[in-house]
Design a protein around this motif. Structure first.
Motif, PDB file in Angstrom:
ATOM      1  N   UNK A 320       0.828  -1.213   0.000  1.00  0.00           N
ATOM      2  CA  UNK A 320       0.000   0.000   0.000  1.00  0.00           C
ATOM      3  C   UNK A 320       0.858   1.257   0.000  1.00  0.00           C
ATOM      4  N   UNK A 321       1.993   1.216   0.660  1.00  0.00           N
ATOM      5  CA  UNK A 321       2.847   2.403   0.728  1.00  0.00           C
ATOM      6  C   UNK A 321       3.493   2.727  -0.612  1.00  0.00           C
ATOM      7  N   UNK A 322       3.594   1.751  -1.506  1.00  0.00           N
ATOM      8  CA  UNK A 322       4.045   2.057  -2.867  1.00  0.00           C
ATOM      9  C   UNK A 322       3.013   2.969  -3.534  1.00  0.00           C
ATOM     10  N   UNK A 327       1.141   8.239  -5.492  1.00  0.00           N
ATOM     11  CA  UNK A 327       0.093   9.262  -5.450  1.00  0.00           C
ATOM     12  C   UNK A 327       0.639  10.611  -5.010  1.00  0.00           C
ATOM     13  N   UNK A 328       1.650  10.608  -4.158  1.00  0.00           N
ATOM     14  CA  UNK A 328       2.235  11.870  -3.704  1.00  0.00           C
ATOM     15  C   UNK A 328       2.914  12.632  -4.838  1.00  0.00           C
ATOM     16  N   UNK A 373      10.486  12.998  -3.872  1.00  0.00           N
ATOM     17  CA  UNK A 373       9.355  12.101  -4.091  1.00  0.00           C
ATOM     18  C   UNK A 373       9.746  10.877  -4.917  1.00  0.00           C
ATOM     19  N   UNK A 374      10.646  11.079  -5.884  1.00  0.00           N
ATOM     20  CA  UNK A 374      11.103   9.953  -6.696  1.00  0.00           C
ATOM     21  C   UNK A 374      11.810   8.915  -5.841  1.00  0.00           C
ATOM     22  N   UNK A 375      12.690   9.386  -4.980  1.00  0.00           N
ATOM     23  CA  UNK A 375      13.451   8.449  -4.154  1.00  0.00           C
ATOM     24  C   UNK A 375      12.573   7.834  -3.058  1.00  0.00           C
ATOM     25  N   UNK A 376      11.561   8.559  -2.623  1.00  0.00           N
ATOM     26  CA  UNK A 376      10.627   7.968  -1.663  1.00  0.00           C
ATOM     27  C   UNK A 376       9.857   6.822  -2.310  1.00  0.00           C
ATOM     28  N   UNK A 377       9.499   6.985  -3.590  1.00  0.00           N
ATOM     29  CA  UNK A 377       8.833   5.900  -4.306  1.00  0.00           C
ATOM     30  C   UNK A 377       9.766   4.706  -4.460  1.00  0.00           C
TER      31      UNK A 377
END
Length: 495
Positions: A320-322, A327-328, A373-377
């Motif tokens: 789910x966190x993916x 979405x962010x 955000x890219x690296x968080x994904x």
């Protein structure tokens, strides 16, 4: 990973996306059960029986049989059943786990509020004096006035890309993790109480055997001392028997200490202070060894073990966190509306000409975040791979646990048989040695050897019996403990 699959033109797909919404990221699927049919390399068979010995019955494995919630009643011990009930109702670790589950469930319900519009009511009352150097604000051209303003504001965030749904999904998975942690605490508690009670009974039997051996050895010392005084025994024989008595006596304090510590543990497991330890005696000889042992199918084990289910919930959370991370990186839309009335007197509110209203929409989209955000994904995707490997490792450990316990039960039966034969042989040898020594037909060294062998034989048999009872309890725990039939499984939980 993908956003939403569609077979319609891009423009139409975009319109459908905005109208109906689509949760980005992967949809979680439960891992398939492992394709194995056995726990051990060799086929299981009934264990060896040892007649006329407590805990010496043969045990048979019923493949595919279900496990009852109160499996400990198979030992047919009323004090044990009572202690289990006290522990389930009073153990503070279990209560803490239940409270943690309530926290997790309430967090899920709180997050679900984002599915609905947010409505707020506001009322303000002000009195102010305006500078006479500028035009008056009111139609009445007064500079000192009161303002009363009640209004209702509504805001709504359409879940276009599923950010809210993935967030709720993540929290629900976390709640499932906590739920299975609580279930694991339940199964561990019941198993610990059973095993500790078995150990208490075993240590008590060892203490009784040691007391008997001390009395017997002390009596022999008296006989030898008398014979020494009459000149029939040497001082060496007396000293050797006194040394044996000291050695046997030295084994008693550690057993008493172990017994006290085990009783303290039972008290704590039952939610009591050590000075409130249960007074019931747990005698190993009164326990009945379960002869028919249920053995869950390997394919069912992964849906029973709370640690495996917890690892699965962790995997679901990572999945789910993916979606949250994806979405962010997408636009966020906020719809707002407000309506109310403003007047200089309370009795003028909501009259003609005092009302106001407004509607609006705003969209924000990240353009440049320095790669955050890219690296968080990417981190979310890596966390999913980590959770997947942890799940696989947990499954392997669960199967290893069951296989080890099955092997232990098989060997425990052999150990009980061997220990019983050794104890019987040692008792016969000791009886013969005592009669021959008293009749002058055997040396004192033979008597000493027989006494030591008898002590070791009795203690060895008690320990073998305790191991078999404890490993039987361990098998029930390894298979999940039957929690799915317990009351805690019937409680409402969030999916």
């Amino acid at each position: 990973m993908h956003l939403c699959k569609s077979h319609v033109p891009p423009v139409m797909a975009g319109l459908m996306l905005l109208m109906a919404g689509c949760a980005v990221g992967p949809n979680f699927k439960r891992p398939a059960p492992p394709e194995v049919s056995d726990y051990t390399a060799q086929p299981l068979a009934a264990t060896t029986a040892t007649p006329n010995v407590s805990g010496g019955q043969a045990q048979r494995f019923a493949l595919g049989a279900d496990i009852s919630a109160d499996w400990w009643t198979l030992f047919h011990s009323a004090p044990l059943n009572e202690l289990i009930e006290q522990s389930l109702s009073s153990n503070h670790d279990l209560k803490a786990a239940r409270a943690a589950l309530t926290v997790a469930r309430e967090n899920v319900l709180a997050q679900r509020g984002v599915y609905y519009p947010s409505v707020e009511a506001d009322f303000s009352a002000t009195r102010q004096k305006q500078s006479e150097q500028i035009s008056p604000a009111l139609n009445s051209n007064t500079f000192l006035y009161n303002l009363f303003t009640p209004q209702v504001s509504v805001s709504y965030v359409p879940d276009v890309f599923g950010l809210n749904r993935r967030t709720v999904e993540s929290l629900a998975a976390q709640a499932q993790e906590v739920r299975f942690q609580m279930i694991a605490a339940y199964t561990t508690l019941t198993s610990n109480v059973v095993v500790t009670a078995i150990q208490v009974g075993a240590v008590q039997m060892q203490i009784d055997a040691t007391h008997e051996l001390i009395d017997s050895t002390a009596n022999t010392v008296k006989i030898l001392q008398y014979q020494f005084d009459k000149g029939y025994a040497s001082r060496l024989d007396v000293a050797a028997q006194e040394a044996l008595l000291a050695q046997v006596s030295a084994t008693l304090p550690p057993l008493i200490k172990q017994q006290a510590q085990l009783r303290d543990l039972l008290a704590v497991l039952a939610g009591r202070f050590p000075n409130q330890a249960p007074v019931e005696k747990f005698e190993l000889s009164t326990l009945q060894l379960p002869e028919d042992l249920p053995l869950s199918l390997p394919s069912a084990l992964v849906s029973q073990r709370p640690d495996v289910l917890q690892a699965e919930a962790n995997l679901h959370d990572a999945s789910a966190k993916i979606g949250i991370a994806i979405a962010n990186r997408l636009p966020n839309i906020v719809l707002t509306a407000n309506a109310g009335s403003t007047a200089t007197a309370m009795n003028q509110l909501f009259t003609s000409g005092t009302g106001f209203w407004g509607v609006g929409a705003a969209a924000t989209a990240p353009i440049f975040q320095g790669g955050t955000l890219l690296h968080q994904e990417r981190a979310a995707k890596a966390a999913y791979e980590q959770a997947a490997e942890q799940y696989r490792s947990t499954v392997l450990t669960a199967f290893q646990n069951v296989a080890d316990t099955l092997t232990a039960l098989e060997q425990d039966a052999e150990a009980v048989k061997a220990a019983a034969n050794a104890a019987d042989a040692a008792k016969v040898t000791l009886d013969l040695a005592q009669r021959q020594w008293q009749g002058g037909y055997a040396s004192y060294l033979a008597l000493l050897t027989a006494q030591q062998a008898y002590q070791q034989g009795r203690i060895g048999l008690i320990q073998a019996q305790a191991n078999r009872f404890a490993d039987t309890a361990a098998l029930f725990q390894a298979l999940g403990g039957g929690w799915w039939h317990a009351e805690l499984a019937k409680e409402k939980h969030e999916q």
